[in-house]
Design an enzyme around this catalytic site. Sequence first.
Site, PDB file in Angstrom:
ATOM      1  N   VAL A 139      26.587  62.273  22.997  1.00 52.98           N
ATOM      2  CA  VAL A 139      25.435  61.610  22.393  1.00 52.98           C
ATOM      3  C   VAL A 139      24.853  62.463  21.255  1.00 52.98           C
ATOM      4  CG1 VAL A 139      23.073  60.768  22.786  1.00 52.98           C
ATOM      5  CG2 VAL A 139      24.878  60.250  24.442  1.00 52.98           C
ATOM      6  N   GLY A 143      22.395  66.172  13.515  1.00 53.06           N
ATOM      7  CA  GLY A 143      21.041  65.844  13.054  1.00 53.06           C
ATOM      8  C   GLY A 143      20.216  65.052  14.046  1.00 53.06           C
ATOM      9  N   ILE A 171      28.734  69.359  22.514  1.00 49.32           N
ATOM     10  CA  ILE A 171      29.269  68.549  23.605  1.00 49.32           C
ATOM     11  C   ILE A 171      29.926  69.459  24.644  1.00 49.32           C
ATOM     12  CG2 ILE A 171      30.775  66.621  24.223  1.00 49.32           C
ATOM     13  CD1 ILE A 171      28.339  65.968  22.293  1.00 49.32           C
ATOM     14  N   GLN A 296       1.978  97.130  43.890  1.00 49.14           N
ATOM     15  CA  GLN A 296       1.505  95.745  43.846  1.00 49.14           C
ATOM     16  C   GLN A 296       1.936  95.022  42.565  1.00 49.14           C
ATOM     17  OE1 GLN A 296      -2.777  94.714  43.467  1.00 49.14           O
ATOM     18  NE2 GLN A 296      -2.582  93.966  45.562  1.00 49.14           N
ATOM     19  N   PHE A 355      13.944  95.457  36.740  1.00 48.14           N
ATOM     20  CA  PHE A 355      15.071  96.398  36.596  1.00 48.14           C
ATOM     21  C   PHE A 355      14.794  97.452  35.518  1.00 48.14           C
ATOM     22  CE2 PHE A 355      17.426  93.587  39.242  1.00 48.14           C
ATOM     23  CZ  PHE A 355      18.671  94.122  39.523  1.00 48.14           C
ATOM     24  N   GLU A 380      20.040  68.532  28.187  1.00 50.13           N
ATOM     25  CA  GLU A 380      19.667  67.332  28.978  1.00 50.13           C
ATOM     26  C   GLU A 380      18.186  67.001  28.837  1.00 50.13           C
ATOM     27  OE1 GLU A 380      21.374  65.729  32.274  1.00 50.13           O
ATOM     28  OE2 GLU A 380      23.148  66.989  32.259  1.00 50.13           O
ATOM     29  N   GLN A 384       9.989  70.087  26.184  1.00 45.72           N
ATOM     30  CA  GLN A 384       8.970  69.344  25.429  1.00 45.72           C
ATOM     31  C   GLN A 384       9.178  67.831  25.606  1.00 45.72           C
ATOM     32  OE1 GLN A 384      10.596  72.094  24.098  1.00 45.72           O
ATOM     33  NE2 GLN A 384       8.788  73.363  24.381  1.00 45.72           N
TER      34      GLN A 384
END
Length: 390
Positions: A139, A143, A171, A296, A355, A380, A384
């Site tokens: 799909v 652009g 894709i 903490q 780390f 997918e 936003q």
Amino acid sequence: VKTSGEGELPLAEGGLNFTLTSEQQEFVDLAENFTKNEIIPVAPHYDLTGEYPWPVIKKAHETGLMNLHIPEAYGGMGLGTLEGCLITEKMAYGCTGIMTALEANGLGSMPVMIAGNEEQKKKYLTRLIEEPLMCAYGVTEPGAGSDVAGIKTKAEKKGNEWVINGQKMWITNGGVANFYFVLARTNPDPKCPASKAFTGFIVDADTPGVTPGRKEKNMGQRCSDTRGITFEDVVVPEENVLIGEGAGFKVAMGAFDKTRPPVAAGAVGISQRALDEATKYATERKAFGVPIINHQAVAFMLADMAIGTEAARLCYQKSAWQADQGIRNTYYASIAKCLAGDVANKSATDAVQIFGGNGFNTEYPVEKLMRDAKIYQIYEGTVQIQRVII
């Protein structure tokens, strides 16, 4: 019971229940063992080389951990969205690059699942079960990403065939797919609404005129095969049209309701892995005479990671459950996808922080999680766009 964004819910006999069935638990255990034995040991290699993980995919296919959604009538197991999501989370824990390659089959074949006729399903779904073949969802264009209605690929009717011309971009499985779902504009009138202007096609990858571009080198999920695809006078028979002319937009968007929950589940897999790696490191690493988990500042970061992970998990489970109950889940699928994408990024970033300098180094596992997580806010449907849908 009615809450915001939902239709009438069926009354459950036993009410809410978060216990897995014995069959679901078997699938989860199978996925967990597969991840531990087949994915985690090879994930760094595929991240480094960017090679397509064919050996892992073939083993996943043999084990029955691929194409879970395909109905029994076509040789599949006909598992629900929820089962698929539980399995996806476990496998994404090992490597989301490998998981994305597997998951893209779900997206690529979903338009056929939800909109294909009997012949189309028999022809295209059955082959995914018989052999470890891949498919792709075409799909996005150079652009047109979030603005699906802006796609320029066009298809013209010539006799009882269609001729497709245009270009797709980003894709997943682009270079390894056996067939593509392709969305193309069939009504050239710019005033024609999106709901009628586009048509969905099944396009065999070996059709003359279909040309995959180079494999893109991405920031994360590097072994997933992402490419541009060019369509030049690609002739597709009428029998490969899904539903009919003008129904493509609905088919393309309908697929997301089923595939966004598994994408959210993949993001939760990353978040859980980040939490586990950071917790382990924080109990072993000492600073100021004590393990850093006793400070903490670090403990609260881990607590926030746990909160986000558990909340996102509940969201994908509810949206998947809705899909399985036949309740329209667009609202919850978007909430799950959005929250899980944001949570995965925060968890991975915080794991790198815990780390310290080691987190910034490729010898340690968390920098890969941070690179892999970013795409969950983009593909997918960006976070936003999810907020726009919500």
